[in-house]
Design a protein around this motif. Sequence first.
Motif, PDB file in Angstrom:
ATOM      1  N   ILE A 106      10.740  13.164 -22.092  1.00 12.98           N
ATOM      2  CA  ILE A 106      11.414  11.867 -22.134  1.00 12.98           C
ATOM      3  C   ILE A 106      12.382  11.724 -20.968  1.00 12.98           C
ATOM      4  O   ILE A 106      12.866  12.711 -20.412  1.00 12.98           O
ATOM      5  CB  ILE A 106      12.176  11.643 -23.461  1.00 12.98           C
ATOM      6  CG1 ILE A 106      13.280  12.678 -23.638  1.00 12.98           C
ATOM      7  CG2 ILE A 106      11.237  11.632 -24.633  1.00 12.98           C
ATOM      8  CD1 ILE A 106      14.266  12.330 -24.725  1.00 12.98           C
ATOM      9  N   ASN A 124      11.731   6.035 -20.948  1.00 20.81           N
ATOM     10  CA  ASN A 124      10.762   6.017 -22.046  1.00 20.81           C
ATOM     11  C   ASN A 124      11.263   6.604 -23.363  1.00 20.81           C
ATOM     12  O   ASN A 124      10.472   6.825 -24.270  1.00 20.81           O
ATOM     13  CB  ASN A 124       9.476   6.740 -21.626  1.00 20.81           C
ATOM     14  CG  ASN A 124       9.682   8.216 -21.393  1.00 20.81           C
ATOM     15  OD1 ASN A 124      10.793   8.733 -21.468  1.00 20.81           O
ATOM     16  ND2 ASN A 124       8.608   8.912 -21.094  1.00 20.81           N
ATOM     17  N   VAL A 125      12.563   6.860 -23.491  1.00 25.17           N
ATOM     18  CA  VAL A 125      13.093   7.376 -24.755  1.00 25.17           C
ATOM     19  C   VAL A 125      12.983   6.295 -25.827  1.00 25.17           C
ATOM     20  O   VAL A 125      13.073   5.104 -25.528  1.00 25.17           O
ATOM     21  CB  VAL A 125      14.551   7.866 -24.576  1.00 25.17           C
ATOM     22  CG1 VAL A 125      15.484   6.733 -24.224  1.00 25.17           C
ATOM     23  CG2 VAL A 125      15.027   8.609 -25.805  1.00 25.17           C
ATOM     24  N   ARG A 126      12.741   6.713 -27.077  1.00 20.69           N
ATOM     25  CA  ARG A 126      12.585   5.766 -28.185  1.00 20.69           C
ATOM     26  C   ARG A 126      13.499   6.153 -29.341  1.00 20.69           C
ATOM     27  O   ARG A 126      13.864   7.318 -29.492  1.00 20.69           O
ATOM     28  CB  ARG A 126      11.150   5.798 -28.720  1.00 20.69           C
ATOM     29  CG  ARG A 126      10.107   5.360 -27.773  1.00 20.69           C
ATOM     30  CD  ARG A 126       8.767   5.415 -28.466  1.00 20.69           C
ATOM     31  NE  ARG A 126       7.668   5.208 -27.543  1.00 20.69           N
ATOM     32  CZ  ARG A 126       6.407   5.376 -27.858  1.00 20.69           C
ATOM     33  NH1 ARG A 126       6.069   5.773 -29.070  1.00 20.69           N
ATOM     34  NH2 ARG A 126       5.463   5.172 -26.971  1.00 20.69           N
ATOM     35  N   ARG A 127      13.795   5.161 -30.173  1.00 17.48           N
ATOM     36  CA  ARG A 127      14.511   5.446 -31.411  1.00 17.48           C
ATOM     37  C   ARG A 127      13.631   6.360 -32.253  1.00 17.48           C
ATOM     38  O   ARG A 127      12.420   6.171 -32.328  1.00 17.48           O
ATOM     39  CB  ARG A 127      14.805   4.171 -32.179  1.00 17.48           C
ATOM     40  CG  ARG A 127      15.889   3.348 -31.558  1.00 17.48           C
ATOM     41  CD  ARG A 127      16.165   2.092 -32.384  1.00 17.48           C
ATOM     42  NE  ARG A 127      17.185   1.282 -31.771  1.00 17.48           N
ATOM     43  CZ  ARG A 127      16.958   0.342 -30.864  1.00 17.48           C
ATOM     44  NH1 ARG A 127      15.730   0.094 -30.483  1.00 17.48           N
ATOM     45  NH2 ARG A 127      17.949  -0.340 -30.348  1.00 17.48           N
ATOM     46  N   ASP A 181      13.186   9.603 -31.667  1.00 20.18           N
ATOM     47  CA  ASP A 181      12.898  10.842 -30.942  1.00 20.18           C
ATOM     48  C   ASP A 181      13.896  11.912 -31.366  1.00 20.18           C
ATOM     49  O   ASP A 181      15.081  11.633 -31.554  1.00 20.18           O
ATOM     50  CB  ASP A 181      12.998  10.633 -29.431  1.00 20.18           C
ATOM     51  CG  ASP A 181      11.805   9.906 -28.848  1.00 20.18           C
ATOM     52  OD1 ASP A 181      10.810   9.709 -29.568  1.00 20.18           O
ATOM     53  OD2 ASP A 181      11.874   9.549 -27.658  1.00 20.18           O
ATOM     54  N   ASP A 217      20.196   4.928 -31.782  1.00 21.35           N
ATOM     55  CA  ASP A 217      20.349   3.711 -30.995  1.00 21.35           C
ATOM     56  C   ASP A 217      20.548   4.087 -29.539  1.00 21.35           C
ATOM     57  O   ASP A 217      20.881   5.228 -29.215  1.00 21.35           O
ATOM     58  CB  ASP A 217      21.541   2.905 -31.502  1.00 21.35           C
ATOM     59  CG  ASP A 217      21.492   1.438 -31.104  1.00 21.35           C
ATOM     60  OD1 ASP A 217      20.459   0.996 -30.572  1.00 21.35           O
ATOM     61  OD2 ASP A 217      22.495   0.732 -31.317  1.00 21.35           O
ATOM     62  N   LYS A 236      20.695   5.666 -19.911  1.00 22.81           N
ATOM     63  CA  LYS A 236      20.903   5.176 -21.270  1.00 22.81           C
ATOM     64  C   LYS A 236      21.850   6.113 -21.999  1.00 22.81           C
ATOM     65  O   LYS A 236      21.781   7.326 -21.837  1.00 22.81           O
ATOM     66  CB  LYS A 236      19.587   5.106 -22.039  1.00 22.81           C
ATOM     67  CG  LYS A 236      18.711   3.963 -21.604  1.00 22.81           C
ATOM     68  CD  LYS A 236      17.573   3.743 -22.528  1.00 22.81           C
ATOM     69  CE  LYS A 236      16.726   2.586 -22.018  1.00 22.81           C
ATOM     70  NZ  LYS A 236      15.431   2.545 -22.645  1.00 22.81           N
ATOM     71  N   ARG A 284       8.344  13.729 -30.987  1.00 23.55           N
ATOM     72  CA  ARG A 284       8.118  12.327 -31.337  1.00 23.55           C
ATOM     73  C   ARG A 284       7.042  12.269 -32.411  1.00 23.55           C
ATOM     74  O   ARG A 284       6.027  12.938 -32.321  1.00 23.55           O
ATOM     75  CB  ARG A 284       7.685  11.543 -30.105  1.00 23.55           C
ATOM     76  CG  ARG A 284       7.448  10.068 -30.377  1.00 23.55           C
ATOM     77  CD  ARG A 284       7.147   9.314 -29.104  1.00 23.55           C
ATOM     78  NE  ARG A 284       8.351   9.234 -28.275  1.00 23.55           N
ATOM     79  CZ  ARG A 284       8.344   8.874 -27.009  1.00 23.55           C
ATOM     80  NH1 ARG A 284       7.214   8.583 -26.405  1.00 23.55           N
ATOM     81  NH2 ARG A 284       9.479   8.824 -26.330  1.00 23.55           N
TER      82      ARG A 284
END
Length: 78
Positions: free
Chosen positions: A10, A14-17, A19, A32, A41, A63
Amino acid sequence: MTGVLVAVEISAANVRRGDQVMVGGQAFTVRDMIAVTGGGKRLEFTSGEFLTLRSTTVLWAARRVSPRLARPPRPTFR
């Protein structure tokens, strides 16, 4: 959540909630994110801690993905 955990690389792009990031041998789940100057971020974890990912920082995370989702076809070499 359903699905299986896979290891993914990541970055701030491209990081997502959801992870799960390992920091100091402890897993933290991203709750968040807030964009910061320079393309980074600021991640907020479910435990209340924060971590700032700069635009050049690359980490490994777990993930959860659904194995039933259609994957793009593999290229064939002739």
